[in-house]
Design a protein around this motif. Structure first.
Motif, mmCIF file in Angstrom:
data_model
loop_
_atom_site.group_PDB
_atom_site.id
_atom_site.type_symbol
_atom_site.label_atom_id
_atom_site.label_comp_id
_atom_site.label_asym_id
_atom_site.label_seq_id
_atom_site.Cartn_x
_atom_site.Cartn_y
_atom_site.Cartn_z
ATOM 1 N N VAL A 1 0.843 -1.189 0.000
ATOM 2 C CA VAL A 1 0.000 0.000 0.000
ATOM 3 C C VAL A 1 0.883 1.244 0.000
ATOM 4 O O VAL A 1 1.803 1.377 0.801
ATOM 5 C CB VAL A 1 -0.935 -0.003 1.231
ATOM 6 C CG1 VAL A 1 -1.732 1.279 1.299
ATOM 7 C CG2 VAL A 1 -1.859 -1.196 1.183
ATOM 8 N N LYS A 2 0.618 2.140 -0.917
ATOM 9 C CA LYS A 2 1.356 3.405 -0.991
ATOM 10 C C LYS A 2 0.727 4.371 0.004
ATOM 11 O O LYS A 2 -0.356 4.889 -0.225
ATOM 12 C CB LYS A 2 1.294 3.997 -2.400
ATOM 13 C CG LYS A 2 1.781 3.066 -3.487
ATOM 14 C CD LYS A 2 3.271 2.915 -3.428
ATOM 15 C CE LYS A 2 3.723 2.064 -4.604
ATOM 16 N NZ LYS A 2 4.883 1.304 -4.339
ATOM 17 N N ASP A 3 1.384 4.595 1.114
ATOM 18 C CA ASP A 3 0.849 5.441 2.171
ATOM 19 C C ASP A 3 1.960 6.355 2.664
ATOM 20 O O ASP A 3 2.972 5.888 3.174
ATOM 21 C CB ASP A 3 0.321 4.572 3.314
ATOM 22 C CG ASP A 3 -0.373 5.384 4.380
ATOM 23 O OD1 ASP A 3 -0.680 6.568 4.132
ATOM 24 O OD2 ASP A 3 -0.618 4.829 5.462
ATOM 25 N N LEU B 1 9.870 18.783 12.579
ATOM 26 C CA LEU B 1 9.614 20.223 12.539
ATOM 27 C C LEU B 1 9.320 20.779 13.943
ATOM 28 O O LEU B 1 9.885 21.803 14.334
ATOM 29 C CB LEU B 1 8.445 20.523 11.595
ATOM 30 C CG LEU B 1 8.060 21.990 11.456
ATOM 31 C CD1 LEU B 1 9.183 22.761 10.786
ATOM 32 C CD2 LEU B 1 6.766 22.110 10.667
ATOM 33 N N VAL B 2 8.474 20.108 14.691
ATOM 34 C CA VAL B 2 8.160 20.567 16.042
ATOM 35 C C VAL B 2 9.394 20.438 16.937
ATOM 36 O O VAL B 2 9.631 21.284 17.809
ATOM 37 C CB VAL B 2 6.951 19.793 16.618
ATOM 38 C CG1 VAL B 2 6.726 20.127 18.079
ATOM 39 C CG2 VAL B 2 5.701 20.098 15.820
ATOM 40 N N VAL C 1 2.490 8.407 16.635
ATOM 41 C CA VAL C 1 1.522 8.183 15.561
ATOM 42 C C VAL C 1 2.224 7.697 14.296
ATOM 43 O O VAL C 1 1.710 6.814 13.596
ATOM 44 C CB VAL C 1 0.688 9.462 15.295
ATOM 45 C CG1 VAL C 1 -0.123 9.340 14.032
ATOM 46 C CG2 VAL C 1 -0.218 9.744 16.476
ATOM 47 N N ALA C 2 3.406 8.214 13.993
ATOM 48 C CA ALA C 2 4.159 7.760 12.821
ATOM 49 C C ALA C 2 4.516 6.278 12.941
ATOM 50 O O ALA C 2 4.370 5.517 11.977
ATOM 51 C CB ALA C 2 5.422 8.604 12.632
ATOM 52 N N VAL C 3 4.938 5.862 14.118
ATOM 53 C CA VAL C 3 5.267 4.445 14.329
ATOM 54 C C VAL C 3 4.018 3.578 14.200
ATOM 55 O O VAL C 3 4.052 2.504 13.575
ATOM 56 C CB VAL C 3 5.943 4.252 15.707
ATOM 57 C CG1 VAL C 3 6.037 2.784 16.075
ATOM 58 C CG2 VAL C 3 7.316 4.893 15.711
ATOM 59 N N LEU C 4 2.910 4.012 14.746
ATOM 60 C CA LEU C 4 1.661 3.252 14.635
ATOM 61 C C LEU C 4 1.191 3.150 13.184
ATOM 62 O O LEU C 4 0.669 2.110 12.765
ATOM 63 C CB LEU C 4 0.573 3.880 15.503
ATOM 64 C CG LEU C 4 0.771 3.762 17.013
ATOM 65 C CD1 LEU C 4 -0.318 4.522 17.749
ATOM 66 C CD2 LEU C 4 0.798 2.309 17.431
ATOM 67 N N TYR D 1 4.630 11.973 6.702
ATOM 68 C CA TYR D 1 4.137 13.290 7.108
ATOM 69 C C TYR D 1 4.199 13.463 8.624
ATOM 70 O O TYR D 1 4.590 14.528 9.119
ATOM 71 C CB TYR D 1 2.705 13.513 6.619
ATOM 72 C CG TYR D 1 2.555 13.512 5.121
ATOM 73 C CD1 TYR D 1 3.567 13.968 4.282
ATOM 74 C CD2 TYR D 1 1.396 13.049 4.526
ATOM 75 C CE1 TYR D 1 3.427 13.964 2.915
ATOM 76 C CE2 TYR D 1 1.247 13.050 3.154
ATOM 77 C CZ TYR D 1 2.271 13.513 2.355
ATOM 78 O OH TYR D 1 2.123 13.503 0.994
ATOM 79 N N CYS D 2 3.804 12.438 9.366
ATOM 80 C CA CYS D 2 3.858 12.531 10.834
ATOM 81 C C CYS D 2 5.299 12.621 11.324
ATOM 82 O O CYS D 2 5.601 13.377 12.249
ATOM 83 C CB CYS D 2 3.160 11.333 11.466
ATOM 84 S SG CYS D 2 1.379 11.459 11.407
#
Length: 147
Positions: free
Chosen positions: A13-15, A27-28, A59-62, A20-21
């Protein structure tokens, strides 16, 4: 003696949402570093930025783990040997050694042909994220099952 072999792979799946997360976390994190370097002491804003950065990273890891699949081979006696493919959000697909026809390693996936009754069926899974040696070992184990 039963031998158990497990391989973790990712689906095709291309996700880009994990990217982005992760980018948001970086960035933060840069913003928090800049806040700390200008004030010289950890304030409320700095602590909140670290909290948001940690949230983005989790969230990125999940999101990455959401696309993880597990392929498990239990090799032993004829009646006990089977291959199980645990896909995301689906019930596991079990292929018994007695039903197994042959296996083929293609460019980006492993293709398994098996019998369901008298019909020849096909199952496949991507090898994305797996070590090449482990994929070859899995194909070698399944190669001994061929009819």
């Amino acid at each position: 003696m039963m031998e158990r072999f497990e391989l973790k792979v990712y689906d095709d799946v291309k996700d880009r949402s994990p990217l982005y997360c992760g980018g948001g976390a970086v960035l933060v994190g840069v913003m928090a570093w800049r806040e700390y370097s200008t004030t010289g002491e950890p304030g409320l804003r700095f602590c909140l930025m670290l909290l948001v950065m940690a949230g983005f990273a989790v969230v990125a890891v999940l999101l990455v783990r959401r696309h993880q699949m597990k392929v498990e081979v239990i090799d032993g006696k004829e009646a006990d040997a089977h291959l199980t493919i645990f896909g995301r959000g689906a019930s596991p697909q079990v292929i018994l050694k007695a039903d197994f026809a042959y296996v083929k390693l293609e460019q980006n996936q492993v293709v398994i042909h098996f019998y369901k009754g008298d019909d020849l069926m096909r199952a496949s899974f991507s090898i994305k994220g797996a070590a090449k040696g482990r994929v070859e070992a899995l194909v070698d184990i399944l190669g001994t099952w061929q009819r």
